[in-house]
Design a protein around this motif. Sequence first.
Motif, PDB file in Angstrom:
ATOM      1  N   PRO A 246      54.219  28.337  40.605  1.00  0.00           N
ATOM      2  CA  PRO A 246      54.295  28.812  39.231  1.00  0.00           C
ATOM      3  C   PRO A 246      53.445  28.002  38.255  1.00  0.00           C
ATOM      4  N   GLN A 247      53.082  26.779  38.601  1.00  0.00           N
ATOM      5  CA  GLN A 247      52.275  25.951  37.717  1.00  0.00           C
ATOM      6  C   GLN A 247      50.825  26.451  37.643  1.00  0.00           C
ATOM      7  N   ILE A 248      50.405  27.223  38.645  1.00  0.00           N
ATOM      8  CA  ILE A 248      49.034  27.738  38.674  1.00  0.00           C
ATOM      9  C   ILE A 248      49.067  29.198  38.256  1.00  0.00           C
ATOM     10  N   GLN A 249      48.515  29.476  37.088  1.00  0.00           N
ATOM     11  CA  GLN A 249      48.535  30.831  36.551  1.00  0.00           C
ATOM     12  C   GLN A 249      47.117  31.363  36.427  1.00  0.00           C
ATOM     13  N   GLU A 250      46.921  32.581  36.888  1.00  0.00           N
ATOM     14  CA  GLU A 250      45.608  33.204  36.844  1.00  0.00           C
ATOM     15  C   GLU A 250      45.205  33.506  35.404  1.00  0.00           C
ATOM     16  N   ALA A 251      43.987  33.108  35.041  1.00  0.00           N
ATOM     17  CA  ALA A 251      43.445  33.419  33.719  1.00  0.00           C
ATOM     18  C   ALA A 251      42.530  34.631  33.802  1.00  0.00           C
ATOM     19  N   SER A 252      41.728  34.693  34.884  1.00  0.00           N
ATOM     20  CA  SER A 252      40.821  35.827  35.068  1.00  0.00           C
ATOM     21  C   SER A 252      40.422  35.915  36.537  1.00  0.00           C
ATOM     22  N   SER A 253      39.953  37.088  36.918  1.00  0.00           N
ATOM     23  CA  SER A 253      39.431  37.259  38.273  1.00  0.00           C
ATOM     24  C   SER A 253      38.351  38.325  38.255  1.00  0.00           C
ATOM     25  N   GLN A 254      37.500  38.266  39.258  1.00  0.00           N
ATOM     26  CA  GLN A 254      36.389  39.194  39.365  1.00  0.00           C
ATOM     27  C   GLN A 254      36.043  39.335  40.840  1.00  0.00           C
ATOM     28  N   THR A 255      35.778  40.557  41.289  1.00  0.00           N
ATOM     29  CA  THR A 255      35.339  40.784  42.658  1.00  0.00           C
ATOM     30  C   THR A 255      33.852  41.121  42.639  1.00  0.00           C
ATOM     31  N   VAL A 256      33.097  40.402  43.479  1.00  0.00           N
ATOM     32  CA  VAL A 256      31.655  40.595  43.563  1.00  0.00           C
ATOM     33  C   VAL A 256      31.315  40.950  45.002  1.00  0.00           C
ATOM     34  N   LYS A 257      30.510  41.984  45.176  1.00  0.00           N
ATOM     35  CA  LYS A 257      30.049  42.374  46.510  1.00  0.00           C
ATOM     36  C   LYS A 257      28.609  41.908  46.672  1.00  0.00           C
ATOM     37  N   TYR A 258      28.346  41.282  47.831  1.00  0.00           N
ATOM     38  CA  TYR A 258      27.033  40.733  48.119  1.00  0.00           C
ATOM     39  C   TYR A 258      26.435  41.442  49.332  1.00  0.00           C
ATOM     40  N   ASP A 259      25.130  41.674  49.301  1.00  0.00           N
ATOM     41  CA  ASP A 259      24.379  42.167  50.447  1.00  0.00           C
ATOM     42  C   ASP A 259      23.501  41.019  50.921  1.00  0.00           C
TER      43      ASP A 259
END
Length: 117
Positions: A25-38
């Motif tokens: 619980p001490q670690i809370q997500e602020a943002s996330s992003q999924t990136v696809k690489y070729d």
Amino acid sequence: MKKLFLLLAAASAAHAVSAMPLTVPQIQEASSQTVKYDCRDGKSVSVRYVNTKNKQSFALLTVDGRKLMFVNVMSGSGAKYVADEYTWWTKGPEGNLSSGRADANAPPLLADCKARK
């Protein structure tokens, strides 16, 4: 972030039926992003980057069928993430995946991976 740890716990449960859910619980997500690489060899990889409210960064990707959580570590240039024997190193829109068990002169497992636009 809680979903991230529950997902990882569920993946671990396949190997250990008695595994308990992992929550931090001490670690809370602020943002996330999924990136696809070729990548140069025709392979592709999808990476989910997670930034936390306490300024930690993670990269989630699958290597050899294993879902791994890479932790951001200090680098001289770009962003470097490590998990187990693997290093995912990005600079701008490009990334490379290498193994610490490979010969020092061995090419990366995934090389010249470029983010899709």
